[in-house]
Structures are given as C-alpha cells and as structure tokens.
Design an enzyme around this catalytic site. Structure first.
Site, mmCIF file in Angstrom:
data_model
loop_
_atom_site.group_PDB
_atom_site.id
_atom_site.type_symbol
_atom_site.label_atom_id
_atom_site.label_comp_id
_atom_site.label_asym_id
_atom_site.label_seq_id
_atom_site.Cartn_x
_atom_site.Cartn_y
_atom_site.Cartn_z
ATOM 1 C CB CYS A 167 -0.971 -0.045 1.173
ATOM 2 S SG CYS A 167 -2.310 1.149 1.023
ATOM 3 C CG HIS A 226 -3.187 -3.355 3.770
ATOM 4 N ND1 HIS A 226 -2.063 -2.634 4.119
ATOM 5 C CD2 HIS A 226 -4.047 -2.470 3.239
ATOM 6 C CE1 HIS A 226 -2.253 -1.368 3.816
ATOM 7 N NE2 HIS A 226 -3.439 -1.227 3.275
ATOM 8 C CD GLU A 247 -0.310 -5.075 6.136
ATOM 9 O OE1 GLU A 247 -0.147 -5.726 5.086
ATOM 10 O OE2 GLU A 247 -0.636 -3.872 6.153
#
Lengths: 199, 297
Positions: free
Chosen positions: A89, A182, A184
């Site tokens: 991002c 994302h 994560e």
C-alpha cells in the site's frame, strides 16, 4: 553492509520501516513465520537488517519522516545494493517510479518501474476485500484494500504476479516486491514467505 | 475496473484496517482548509474536521454540534490524507450525514454535546468506521460491542493538560494486563465488574489486547506529551487544541509528529522540542466546570 547470501532463515533479521502505519501487523506475521524482525526508525536500525518491509500507512507522512530521520539516502543506497524490499500500500507508493495524485514534495525510491495513483479506488467507504489469485501460491489469497493505490502502468522489466479485476495488485522487479493490498491484515503468512524466499 | 460483484465494502476488516494504517501517527484537529493544509504539510496521518477546537467549545459554552458539511467538503478538497469528523454521542443522523459526505472516519465524540443520554450510535449500521472515547476498559469494551473500529482514551479535551489522558490510559491498559493474568473463572467477575460482554473479556485474556487499536486523545500539547502517551501504550495520538491554540502551530505540529514516531528516543524528543514557542496555556483540572470525559455511558 551485511552479507546476505550465506544466511539461513533463522539468522535473518527483517526490518520493518516503523515511521508510521501498520508496522506492528507486519512484525506479527514475520514472528509467526519464525524470522526475527526489527523496527527501523534510524540509520543505525537499518544497518543490521537483511531486508526491509515498508508497511501501509500514510505515504506523505512517511515521506516527511524519512527525511527528518535521515533515512531516505541510506535506504536508497541499500536498495541500489539489492537489499530485498517488500512494500504494501503506502510502502508500494514509496517504492514506485512515479506517484500520481501525491504531494509535490513527496519522495519515492524509484525502485520499481511502475506508476502508482494514490487513493485511486476512492475514500474509506470504498475500501474493500476481494479474493485474489496469486500464481505462485495454491488457493486464493484474501486481499484487503484500504484507500488503496492503483498500479496504472508497468515497465517491461516488471512482472505482474496477481490481478484483481483488470488491475495488477502484486508486482515484482528483481528484489523489489509490491502489493496494493494488505497481506499483513489477512491472517495469512504465505506472501511474506514468498518474499523471504527471495531474501 | 478492479471492483467486481464479489468485492466486500464496509466490513469490520476494512474498518479496523484503516485504524491500523493510522498507527504511529498524529491526527490533528482543524477548523478550516488552511489549517488542514498546515496539518498535512506537517506530517499528520489524518485530520479531524470540526467547527471549533475543544478549547473554544469549552470557552464558548452552548450546544456543540456536527460541523457544517460545506466546511468538511472544503477540507476534503485540499488534503489527500484521511478526513475525520465528529458526530454527537447517540446522534446517528449526524453520523449518516457524515457518511454521505464520504468522511473516512466518524468520531462519536464527547467533545460535542450528547444527543442521547443512554444510547450510543449502533456503529455496525455504518460502512464508515467509527471511533469512540473511553475512560476505562469497561467503556472501551461497550463501545467495541457497539461496533467501534477504534478506541481513543478520552483525556480531557481542550485543557492542554495530559493528566486525564494518563489516568485513562493507565486504567485501560492496567486492567488489560490484569485480565491476562486472570484464570478462566475470574473472567466472569471481570465482565460483571466492567459491565462488558464476557466474550470480549475472554478475548483480551487470550490475545493480551483489545480487538481494535487504542489511541490517545485529550490534553496533548507538547512533543513529550505525545511520547508519554505512546510509551504508556497508546498506538497513535489525537491532538486537538494543542496545535492550533499554540503560538506557532506548524513547527509544533511537525515536532509532535516526530516525537510520536521516535517516542522512545529522548535525544530526538529533546531536539524537536527546542524553540517551539509557547504551548497552549492549559487549564488545571480543579478549574474546569464541565468534564467532557464524563459524557458517554
């Protein structure tokens, strides 16, 4: 410069740029994989890492903090020396060649030949989740897109690794891996593992 | 077009996701487009658009309401970072209006005059994430059970006095620590004492943290205040009156941003704290008539 080639996974230290943003989520994934991570806020932190993750967050904020922390040049030099980097991002925005709809004074490392448009999918109300097929992985990957940037063009040396609709959302050029979503936040370690294979 | 039928918007994952992206940053109160620009120029990770900063709301008295949509749109037009705006506690129509304007985060805020004395907004009804204040863990968990995507300690807004923020952070994080030491039977008693849903208490015992990020608000006026909140365990800070009620807002804003990032590095905090001019004057807790933090149930 840390010698990278002889290290096994357990000896690696993966840095996570911790100026602002979702750095702790990246650390949690790295810890789950079993590699040690280190938050990078200063040039001294950078010296001891073998690779660097640039997290999501606000790219304009990170750009200013890269300068005030005297981190821009050292990171730039490490990237030119082929340190593996993974930008998600805002991290992808920082690594791009060209930033569209950024601030005039916004820095980028020009580490991957892509043009990236900030907030290209709209405001937070347009943030979305979608299943993504990544060629190198079996089964789909859950993509979380938060005020996401869009890769609007890729140079010939860049490999598109995944699409969402017509857009490239995961791309690689040599040691540089970028995602507009994302990983994560997806509770899935596979993409980080893929990145570490290249380390 | 990347968006297909199967894409999902407005889920808790994307709402909490934006809160994750704000971590380690400074969210600054601004009352017009010029201030918003200064905030972005100084490294704010988001701005909070409101008509009067809390210090002025405190001074002026009267009913404080949601801001004029035109003012919010002007701010949205000049910055590229997320724009937040405040709705009154329980005023779900103000929240609906803010969502229609496309604000990135709604703050159901005790700084405005409450619209409902027993109910907060049902935040699950919104695709826009909502942040709520809390003075203790029970309040935080009740707001999470109503769908808050982010919790901020309330502190005492508009005072320039960090003491209440410290009290609230210590209370919330201290109880989280105690719960992680409790056995399974004790968790029932914790839920009762906190007046909070048992599953949320059990989740804390398991994970050691809230299921949403915890930021600090209310009373931050200096770089050291911001770093104090971060060292106590806050994951980002809101700065309200502290910036634009000081003598020289832009350098102070930049200094608070740097201190929030380098919150464990006293040398950097010392460096950025030099020559910032006078901070906002501030008020002692014995001298305030209305405690905003008492609003919320």
């Amino acid at each position: 410069m840390v010698a990278q080639s002889q290290k096994s996974k357990s000896e690696l230290t993966v840095g996570v740029l911790a100026l602002q943003g979702a750095f702790s989520s990246h650390e949690a994934v790295l810890n789950k994989i079993g590699v040690s991570s280190r938050q990078v806020r200063t040039p001294q932190d950078l010296e001891v890492v073998d690779a660097l993750v640039m997290p999501g967050g606000e790219s304009t904020t990170m750009s200013q903090l890269l300068e005030s922390a005297n981190l821009f040049e050292p990171i730039n030099a490490r990237i030119k020396n082929r340190m593996p980097v993974f930008g998600t991002c805002a991290g992808m925005i920082l690594l791009a060649k060209t930033i569209i709809d950024g601030r005039d004074d916004q820095l980028s490392f020009n580490a991957i030949d892509i043009d990236v448009q900030r907030n290209a999918y709209g405001r937070q109300i347009d943030s979305f989740e979608a299943e993504i097929e990544i060629g190198a992985l079996t089964g789909s990957f859950h993509g979380v897109f938060i005020r996401a940037p869009r890769i609007v063009s890729l140079g010939s040396s860049v490999t598109a690794l995944a699409y969402c609709g017509d857009d490239v959302v995961l791309a690689q050029q040599d040691k540089v891996l970028v995602a507009s979503f994302h990983p994560e936040l997806a509770n899935d370690i596979r993409l980080h593992e893929l990145f570490l294979e290249g380390v | 077009m990347a968006k297909t039928e199967s894409n999902k918007t407005g889920s808790m994952v994307v709402k909490r996701g934006l809160a994750e992206m704000l971590k380690g940053g400074v969210i600054m109160d601004v009352v017009n487009a010029d201030q918003a620009k200064i905030a972005e120029d100084s490294g704010a990770c988001a701005v909070m658009a409101l008509e009067r900063v809390p210090a002025d709301i405190r001074r002026d008295g009267g009913v404080a309401r949601m801001s004029d949509p035109e003012m919010i749109e002007k701010i949205q037009a000049v910055v590229s970072i997320p724009v937040m705006a405040k709705a009154r506690i329980g005023h779900f129509v103000e929240a609906q209006v803010l969502e229609s304007l496309g604000v990135d985060f709604i703050d159901e805020s005790e700084v405005l005059t409450p619209a409902d004395e027993s109910h907060h907004i049902d935040k699950f009804a919104f695709k826009t994430p909502v942040v709520c204040g809390a003075t203790n863990l029970g309040e935080a968990l009740r707001r999470i059970s109503e769908g808050a995507a982010l919790i901020r300690s309330k502190g005492e807004a508009g005072t320039g006095n960090i003491v209440e923020a410290v009290r609230h952070l210590r209370s919330i994080i201290g109880d989280i620590r105690k719960i992680t030491q409790a056995d399974s039977a004790e968790l029932f008693e914790w839920a009762k004492r906190l007046q909070a849903p048992l599953p949320l208490v059990q989740e804390i015992a398991e994970t050691g943290w809230l299921q949403v990020p915890l930021f600090c608000a209310g009373g931050i006026a200096t770089p050291s205040d911001a770093a104090l909140a971060m060292q106590l365990g806050a994951e980002a800070v809101f700065v309200g009156s502290g910036i634009f009620k000081s003598n020289d807002p832009a350098p102070r804003a930049r200094a608070i941003v740097e201190a929030t990032t380098h919150f464990r590095d006293a040398e950097i905090i010392a460096k950025v704290s030099r020559n910032l001019g006078a901070p906002m004057t501030g008020i002692g807790m014995d001298n305030i008539e209305q405690r905003f933090a008492e609003r919320g149930w």
